[in-house]
Design an enzyme around this catalytic site. Structure first.
Site, PDB file in Angstrom:
ATOM      1  N   ASP A 134      -3.721  -4.989 -18.286  1.00 17.26           N
ATOM      2  CA  ASP A 134      -2.816  -3.829 -18.342  1.00 17.26           C
ATOM      3  C   ASP A 134      -2.880  -3.139 -19.710  1.00 17.26           C
ATOM      4  O   ASP A 134      -1.874  -2.632 -20.209  1.00 17.26           O
ATOM      5  CB  ASP A 134      -1.368  -4.253 -18.029  1.00 17.26           C
ATOM      6  CG  ASP A 134      -1.231  -4.828 -16.631  1.00 17.26           C
ATOM      7  OD1 ASP A 134      -1.941  -4.359 -15.723  1.00 17.26           O
ATOM      8  OD2 ASP A 134      -0.421  -5.757 -16.434  1.00 17.26           O
ATOM      9  N   ILE A 157      -7.522  -9.553 -11.261  1.00 16.85           N
ATOM     10  CA  ILE A 157      -7.972  -9.015 -12.543  1.00 16.85           C
ATOM     11  C   ILE A 157      -9.465  -8.723 -12.412  1.00 16.85           C
ATOM     12  O   ILE A 157     -10.231  -9.564 -11.945  1.00 16.85           O
ATOM     13  CB  ILE A 157      -7.691 -10.017 -13.680  1.00 16.85           C
ATOM     14  CG1 ILE A 157      -6.174 -10.151 -13.846  1.00 16.85           C
ATOM     15  CG2 ILE A 157      -8.364  -9.573 -14.971  1.00 16.85           C
ATOM     16  CD1 ILE A 157      -5.748 -11.213 -14.818  1.00 16.85           C
ATOM     17  N   HIS A 165       0.912   0.716 -13.036  1.00 17.73           N
ATOM     18  CA  HIS A 165       1.667  -0.478 -13.422  1.00 17.73           C
ATOM     19  C   HIS A 165       3.151  -0.116 -13.500  1.00 17.73           C
ATOM     20  O   HIS A 165       3.509   0.904 -14.104  1.00 17.73           O
ATOM     21  CB  HIS A 165       1.175  -1.000 -14.773  1.00 17.73           C
ATOM     22  CG  HIS A 165       1.855  -2.270 -15.172  1.00 17.73           C
ATOM     23  ND1 HIS A 165       1.501  -3.496 -14.640  1.00 17.73           N
ATOM     24  CD2 HIS A 165       2.895  -2.499 -16.011  1.00 17.73           C
ATOM     25  CE1 HIS A 165       2.293  -4.428 -15.154  1.00 17.73           C
ATOM     26  NE2 HIS A 165       3.149  -3.860 -15.984  1.00 17.73           N
ATOM     27  N   ASN A 206      -5.353   2.331 -13.006  1.00 16.03           N
ATOM     28  CA  ASN A 206      -4.398   1.393 -12.405  1.00 16.03           C
ATOM     29  C   ASN A 206      -2.982   1.934 -12.574  1.00 16.03           C
ATOM     30  O   ASN A 206      -2.676   2.583 -13.568  1.00 16.03           O
ATOM     31  CB  ASN A 206      -4.508   0.038 -13.125  1.00 16.03           C
ATOM     32  CG  ASN A 206      -3.544  -1.001 -12.591  1.00 16.03           C
ATOM     33  OD1 ASN A 206      -3.437  -1.201 -11.378  1.00 16.03           O
ATOM     34  ND2 ASN A 206      -2.830  -1.667 -13.480  1.00 16.03           N
ATOM     35  N   GLY A 236       0.787  -1.232   0.000  1.00 16.58           N
ATOM     36  CA  GLY A 236       0.000   0.000   0.000  1.00 16.58           C
ATOM     37  C   GLY A 236       0.816   1.278   0.000  1.00 16.58           C
ATOM     38  O   GLY A 236       0.332   2.313   0.465  1.00 16.58           O
ATOM     39  N   ARG A 244     -15.804 -15.694 -10.181  1.00 16.23           N
ATOM     40  CA  ARG A 244     -15.346 -14.303 -10.292  1.00 16.23           C
ATOM     41  C   ARG A 244     -16.538 -13.350 -10.365  1.00 16.23           C
ATOM     42  O   ARG A 244     -16.536 -12.301  -9.738  1.00 16.23           O
ATOM     43  CB  ARG A 244     -14.459 -14.137 -11.524  1.00 16.23           C
ATOM     44  CG  ARG A 244     -13.868 -12.747 -11.583  1.00 16.23           C
ATOM     45  CD  ARG A 244     -12.608 -12.722 -12.362  1.00 16.23           C
ATOM     46  NE  ARG A 244     -12.899 -12.298 -13.720  1.00 16.23           N
ATOM     47  CZ  ARG A 244     -11.977 -12.201 -14.671  1.00 16.23           C
ATOM     48  NH1 ARG A 244     -10.739 -12.532 -14.411  1.00 16.23           N
ATOM     49  NH2 ARG A 244     -12.293 -11.800 -15.875  1.00 16.23           N
ATOM     50  N   ASN A 251       1.728   3.038  -2.629  1.00 17.47           N
ATOM     51  CA  ASN A 251       1.086   3.975  -3.569  1.00 17.47           C
ATOM     52  C   ASN A 251      -0.183   4.568  -2.961  1.00 17.47           C
ATOM     53  O   ASN A 251      -0.436   5.765  -3.085  1.00 17.47           O
ATOM     54  CB  ASN A 251       0.758   3.267  -4.888  1.00 17.47           C
ATOM     55  CG  ASN A 251       1.966   3.192  -5.800  1.00 17.47           C
ATOM     56  OD1 ASN A 251       2.390   4.200  -6.348  1.00 17.47           O
ATOM     57  ND2 ASN A 251       2.531   2.008  -5.942  1.00 17.47           N
ATOM     58  N   GLU A 272       9.461   5.022  -6.492  1.00 17.94           N
ATOM     59  CA  GLU A 272       9.484   6.454  -6.134  1.00 17.94           C
ATOM     60  C   GLU A 272       8.703   7.278  -7.154  1.00 17.94           C
ATOM     61  O   GLU A 272       7.972   8.190  -6.804  1.00 17.94           O
ATOM     62  CB  GLU A 272      10.931   6.968  -6.116  1.00 17.94           C
ATOM     63  CG  GLU A 272      11.680   6.642  -4.862  1.00 17.94           C
ATOM     64  CD  GLU A 272      13.139   7.089  -4.948  1.00 17.94           C
ATOM     65  OE1 GLU A 272      13.860   6.847  -3.977  1.00 17.94           O
ATOM     66  OE2 GLU A 272      13.559   7.670  -5.980  1.00 17.94           O
ATOM     67  N   MET A 286      -4.206  -6.994  -6.818  1.00 11.27           N
ATOM     68  CA  MET A 286      -3.648  -8.107  -7.593  1.00 11.27           C
ATOM     69  C   MET A 286      -4.693  -8.997  -8.262  1.00 11.27           C
ATOM     70  O   MET A 286      -4.370 -10.064  -8.769  1.00 11.27           O
ATOM     71  CB  MET A 286      -2.716  -8.951  -6.702  1.00 11.27           C
ATOM     72  CG  MET A 286      -1.508  -8.186  -6.191  1.00 11.27           C
ATOM     73  SD  MET A 286      -0.584  -7.345  -7.504  1.00 11.27           S
ATOM     74  CE  MET A 286       0.272  -8.754  -8.222  1.00 11.27           C
TER      75      MET A 286
HETATM   76  C1  GRF Z   1       3.420  -1.290  -7.416  1.00 10.88           C
HETATM   77  O1  GRF Z   1       4.669  -1.497  -8.010  1.00 10.88           O
HETATM   78  C2  GRF Z   1       2.343  -1.166  -8.449  1.00 10.88           C
HETATM   79  O2  GRF Z   1       2.767  -0.546  -9.619  1.00 10.88           O
HETATM   80  C3  GRF Z   1       2.018  -2.610  -8.722  1.00 10.88           C
HETATM   81  O3  GRF Z   1       2.077  -3.234  -7.485  1.00 10.88           O
HETATM   82  C4  GRF Z   1       2.975  -2.511  -6.643  1.00 10.88           C
HETATM   83  C5  GRF Z   1       2.206  -2.148  -5.399  1.00 10.88           C
HETATM   84  O4  GRF Z   1       3.031  -1.554  -4.440  1.00 10.88           O
HETATM   85  N1  GRF Z   1       0.755  -2.722  -9.410  1.00 10.88           N
HETATM   86  P1  GRF Z   1       2.394  -0.831  -3.192  1.00 10.88           P
HETATM   87  O5  GRF Z   1       1.423  -1.823  -2.558  1.00 10.88           O
HETATM   88  O6  GRF Z   1       1.688   0.392  -3.675  1.00 10.88           O
HETATM   89  O7  GRF Z   1       3.541  -0.529  -2.297  1.00 10.88           O
END
Ligand code: GRF
Length: 203
Positions: free
Chosen positions: A146, A93, A110, A108, A11, A66, A13, A173, A91
């Protein structure tokens, strides 16, 4: 615009988006309404709670399809009436059952320059391929893996001395910055979509 975030893990991000929002630096977002995780053990859940955000844990049950899971997912988030859902390390789909109810409202992050290196562990895929430049992408989510229209991308150089972890860290980062910027663009409606191209209003 009310915004929800889906996670499955660390988490970081999500944390960056929430902190930027709380500092007032994501114009267009009126509220982070919830953080939802499909994994009970996701460390991001506690982080979100510490930041004062409502959390929901909704694992998929083994016996459910699903479609059935996505209906539960929809029922769980519907009351919040969010205009935007941000997948930040979610994680699973997402299929048409959920997507059709949030058409054009899911984005999303990526960790590669799409369309290169789709799927899991994109940074290692790029590293092992021997690329000189990788990066990250924020895109709209559609039914392809994606594959939805790209909102923003940021290039990150791979140095000869890098380990896969070094590259991953430098990409992360940039993800933290890029995601908040993209959230703001979408929440303010500062874009139009022409075919696959997301045209951004001048920033
Ligand atoms: C990130 O690299 C994101 O791009 C990918 O999964 C990772 C999640 O990292 N989809 P975090 O949970 O946000 O630290």
């Amino acid at each position: 615009m009310k915004t929800g975030i889906f996670i499955s893990g660390t988490g970081s991000n999500m944390e960056a988006v929430i902190k930027n929002f709380q500092k007032g630096s994501i114009p267009g977002v009126s509220e982070i309404s919830f953080v939802l995780s499909d994994k009970k053990s996701a460390p991001g859940i506690e982080k979100a709670q510490k930041l004062g955000i409502h959390t929901i844990v909704l694992p998929k049950m083994k016996e459910e399809s699903r479609e059935e899971y996505e209906i539960r997912l929809f029922e769980a988030v519907r009351p919040f009436d969010t205009g935007l859902i941000v997948l930040a390390g979610f994680m699973k789909i997402i299929g048409s059952t959920f997507l059709s109810r949030y058409k054009g409202k899911i984005i999303n992050i990526h960790p590669s320059l799409l369309p290169s290196f789709k799927g899991v562990d994109a940074q290692t895929q790029a590293f092992d391929y021997g690329v000189k430049i990788s990066g990250c992408t924020v895109h709209f989510v559609d039914e392809t893996l994606d594959g939805g229209p790209v909102i923003l991308q940021k290039a990150v150089e791979r140095y000869d001395s890098d380990t896969a972890d070094d590259l991953k860290h430098r990409i992360l980062e940039q993800e933290h910055r890029l995601l908040s910027e993209a959230v703001s663009i979408v929440a303010q409606g500062k874009y139009t979509i022409k075919g696959r191209l997301v045209l951004l209003e001048r920033r």
